[in-house]
Motif scaffolding. Structure first.
Motif, PDB file in Angstrom:
ATOM      1  N   ALA A   1      14.075  -2.749   5.407  1.00 26.29           N
ATOM      2  CA  ALA A   1      14.453  -3.882   6.250  1.00 26.29           C
ATOM      3  C   ALA A   1      14.337  -5.215   5.535  1.00 26.29           C
ATOM      4  CB  ALA A   1      13.600  -3.905   7.514  1.00 26.29           C
ATOM      5  N   GLN A   2      13.599  -5.265   4.414  1.00 25.85           N
ATOM      6  CA  GLN A   2      13.382  -6.518   3.703  1.00 25.85           C
ATOM      7  C   GLN A   2      13.576  -6.321   2.207  1.00 25.85           C
ATOM      8  OE1 GLN A   2       9.402  -7.257   5.316  1.00 25.85           O
ATOM      9  NE2 GLN A   2      10.189  -9.052   6.412  1.00 25.85           N
ATOM     10  N   ILE A   3      13.851  -7.430   1.515  1.00 24.23           N
ATOM     11  CA  ILE A   3      14.121  -7.409   0.076  1.00 24.23           C
ATOM     12  C   ILE A   3      13.216  -8.435  -0.589  1.00 24.23           C
ATOM     13  CG2 ILE A   3      15.851  -7.741  -1.720  1.00 24.23           C
ATOM     14  CD1 ILE A   3      17.976  -7.181   0.497  1.00 24.23           C
ATOM     15  N   LEU A   4      12.496  -8.001  -1.611  1.00 19.02           N
ATOM     16  CA  LEU A   4      11.661  -8.903  -2.398  1.00 19.02           C
ATOM     17  C   LEU A   4      12.456  -9.346  -3.619  1.00 19.02           C
ATOM     18  CD1 LEU A   4       8.922 -10.240  -2.937  1.00 19.02           C
ATOM     19  CD2 LEU A   4       8.223  -8.153  -4.111  1.00 19.02           C
ATOM     20  N   CYS A   5      12.619 -10.651  -3.765  1.00 17.62           N
ATOM     21  CA  CYS A   5      13.461 -11.212  -4.826  1.00 17.62           C
ATOM     22  C   CYS A   5      12.633 -12.176  -5.667  1.00 17.62           C
ATOM     23  CB  CYS A   5      14.664 -11.931  -4.213  1.00 17.62           C
ATOM     24  SG  CYS A   5      15.690 -12.813  -5.401  1.00 17.62           S
TER      25      CYS A   5
END
Length: 702
Positions: free
Chosen positions: A277-281
């Protein structure tokens, strides 16, 4: 056949009455249960016997019995099975409804017999005719083969009659034919070996087919697949993040979304969370981002204060980030590493305020060393590789309590001063891979990290600071990419390679060639069993095997690109529509980074708040007055183009002299206006001194 007459009536009437009686007898027999389920209807012995009528003879009875017996025979041979079995048609259970009219069936069969013979006899005759034709064709074919074989047999017989040398020639020809067959077999076997060569565990790599995803203009440095393997994230040196959806993509293989986290900041790390559900960038900026599944910004990590000496006392990083990873056990935790010599653990719910824990990495002398690669173990411990060549293992539970002392350390894992581009831990948490800029790949036992490596592989050129090494699903093999240098025109000197090693024997088992240059990033998802390879030319090579892989890129390749319908009316079919300010001559310049825009704004006196020169100073310097047009009226336009070549000569003239040259001319021409002042006009007194001449020689300035 004679029919029985009836007194007082015609023969036709007698026939009708006879037929009616016969039908009544048949219906009575059928109603009495004469029909069975397994065969033709049993009409009974007396069903077809007509009762004698009054006024008629008995001679016609025998003829009638003979006729009805013939009807019975025909009925038993050709009666429909549906009639014989008495199908149910929705009535009560066990009750059969009345079948077709026997008289109609018999009459129809007679008509068919008159036209064309039907029934089993006719079908059998047709089959016999077909069999005879087939046997005749087979006999002719056999005779043809025998005739063709005669010349070859005669030639062989002649060769045998020649004796001696003939036998040798025959043997040589047979041997040559056998050799040719063997060569053909060998070639086929070699081709099969090339296709199905036993690479050992290297055959586990799905690489029989390839698809290429294009979109980046520079090297693809990081990739990530979500847990369901339905979406792919790619990022690179072009500062762009591209999102690929395998379920919605067709054979054109185009990304459905592009975004730039920070202008001019190259991508260092992209990773989906454990839920997808989330993306670490992470980029080269000093703050990381957490984005939603569709790319929207959700959390921006806090920035630190660069003037604080103790990095543990700042809220966040003060220098560029080198790597970022999600915690494998807690979906709300992640960590980042930075050039400020710290590894910080974050809770995404409070990441915009401050980090949770801070680990300061130091070398053997107690000085700062930069962590260039980090990762989590399956148990939650932290592995950090630093630029001094060391690899440090931190206990996750101790870090949560604020203890940042390493649990184990390999002090000389790689050459000092070189970056370690990647560290990767196996799923069992026992084996560690480290890839360095010293052109080596090393395998470590995490339980004995302070000891020597299990195996070191050299001569693996590494030109990128994010070159990866990964384990395969199941940890049977591990892989890494090898770089190649560029020519002067920017093209790679040769193909890049992916090295495949067996984990149990620690030997190389396979090598894959990638034509688009250096191999930088790798990703292998167990759910779809497909290998993704990011190259320096901005391409992502998807390797798969239809026998081993499923879904993923294979789902896209089966979808054709929709053809444009010229009959449909829409905005896309009416051609190009230009707004006035969308044309290049009116369009404002857009720069890829903010630095170019800042330099342009600095030269603009209005945006840079430059002191006002004033209209006079601007005119003397030949500049336009800021904020105003050079020609504000039609009169000024005429002066600029007609008074002088440069349009500025009227500023250099003396207005008094310009007026006096018309004074005498005006008196002579118009005496009625000036003649009245001749007698009273005083004599002019002019100053002709040298000082006055010098003043008058100077140009007039506003």
């Amino acid at each position: 056949m004679m029919r029985r007459g009836r007194p007082g009536g015609s023969d036709d009437d007698d026939d009708d009455d006879s037929d009616d009686e016969e039908l009544r007898a048949l219906r009575a027999a059928r109603a009495g249960g004469g029909r069975t389920q397994d065969g033709p209807p049993d009409l009974g012995e007396d069903a077809f016997v007509s009762k004698p009528r009054s006024g008629g003879g008995g001679g016609a009875l025998e003829e009638n019995e003979i006729e009805m017996a013939a009807v019975e025979d025909d009925t038993r041979l050709n009666f429909p099975m549906s009639f014989a079995q008495g199908k149910h048609t929705g009535g009560p259970a066990g009750k059969q409804q009345a079948g077709p009219n026997l008289q109609d069936v018999h009459a129809g069969q007679k008509r068919e017999k008159e036209k064309k013979p039907t029934g089993p006899g006719a079908s059998r005759a047709e089959l016999e005719a077909m069999m005879q034709e087939m046997m005749e064709a087979a006999r002719k074919g056999k005779e043809t083969e025998q005739e063709e074989a005669k010349p070859a047999a005669e030639e062989a017989a002649d060769t045998e009659q020649r004796g001696g040398g003939g036998d040798a020639v025959m043997q040589d020809s047979k041997k040559q034919a056998a050799d040719e067959e063997e060569d053909d077999d060998d070639e086929e076997e070699e081709e099969d070996d090339d296709d199905e060569k036993d690479y050992g565990k290297g055959s586990l790599v799905p690489c029989s087919h390839e698809a290429i995803l294009k979109g980046h203009t520079k090297a693809v440095t990081t990739m990530s697949l979500d847990p369901s393997a339905s979406r792919l994230l790619t990022g690179g040196y072009d500062c762009m993040v591209k999102m690929w959806d395998f379920n919605g993509m067709n054979s054109a293989l185009k990304s459905f979304r592009e975004l730039t986290p920070w202008d001019g900041q190259q991508l260092k790390s992209l990773q989906y969370s454990m839920t997808g559900a989330q993306i670490l960038c992470a980029t080269t900026k000093n703050t990381a981002l957490v984005m939603g599944r569709e790319g929207g910004r959700e959390v921006e990590f806090a920035k630190g204060d660069m003037y604080v000496h103790d990095m543990a006392q700042t809220k966040g990083h003060v220098s560029a980030i080198t790597a970022a990873r999600w915690d494998p056990k807690d979906k709300a935790l992640c960590m980042t590493a930075s050039i400020d010599a710290t590894v910080r653990v974050w809770d995404i719910n409070t990441a915009n305020k401050k980090h949770l824990q801070c680990i300061k990495t130091k070398n053997q002398k107690g000085q700062r060393c930069v962590p260039t690669a980090i990762t989590y173990t399956p148990s939650g411990d932290i592995v950090a590789a630093c630029d001094d060549g060391s690899i440090k293992l931190f206990d996750g539970r101790a870090v949560a309590k604020g203890i940042s002392r390493p649990q184990a350390e390999a002090k000389t894992a790689h050459m000092a001063g070189s970056e370690t581009t990647c560290v990767s831990v196996s799923s069992d948490g026992k084996t560690l891979l480290s890839r360095g800029r010293d052109d080596t790949l090393k395998v470590w036992d995490l339980r004995k990290l302070s000891g020597p490596p299990l195996k070191s592989f050299g001569n693996l050129e590494n030109l990128f600071d994010t070159t990866e090494a990964i384990f395969s699903p199941g940890d049977h093999v591990f892989l890494t990419g090898v770089s190649v240098r560029k020519n002067k025109d920017g093209t790679p000197m040769g193909p890049g390679t992916v090295k495949v090693y067996d984990k149990s024997t620690l030997e190389e088992v396979r090598e894959l060639s990638i034509p688009s240059g250096s191999v930088v990033s790798l990703a292998w998802h167990p759910k779809i069993n497909q290998l993704f390879v990011g190259s320096q030319m901005g391409q992502v090579h998807v390797l798969y095997d239809p026998k081993q892989s499923e879904n993923g890129i294979m789902r896209c390749l089966g979808k054709k690109v929709k053809a444009r319908d010229i009959t449909s009316v829409g905005i896309n079919q009416v051609g190009h529509i230009y707004a006035p300010h969308a044309l290049p001559m009116f369009k404002e310049e857009k720069f890829a980074s903010n630095s170019k825009q800042k330099r342009k704004d600095r030269s603009d006196p209005v945006k840079s708040s430059k002191p006002d020169l004033g209209p006079v100073a601007a005119a003397l310097k030949g500049l336009a007055y800021p904020g105003q047009q050079q020609s504000r009226s039609f009169a000024q336009h005429l002066f600029k183009n007609d008074v002088g070549i440069s349009g500025q000569e009227y500023l250099q003239q003396d207005p008094r002299e310009a007026l006096l040259k018309y004074s005498d001319k005006g008196v002579d021409d118009k005496p009625e206006f000036t003649g009245v002042y001749k007698e009273t006009q005083p004599a002019p007194v002019f100053d002709y001194s040298e000082e006055r001449k010098e003043k008058r020689a100077k140009p007039y300035v506003w």
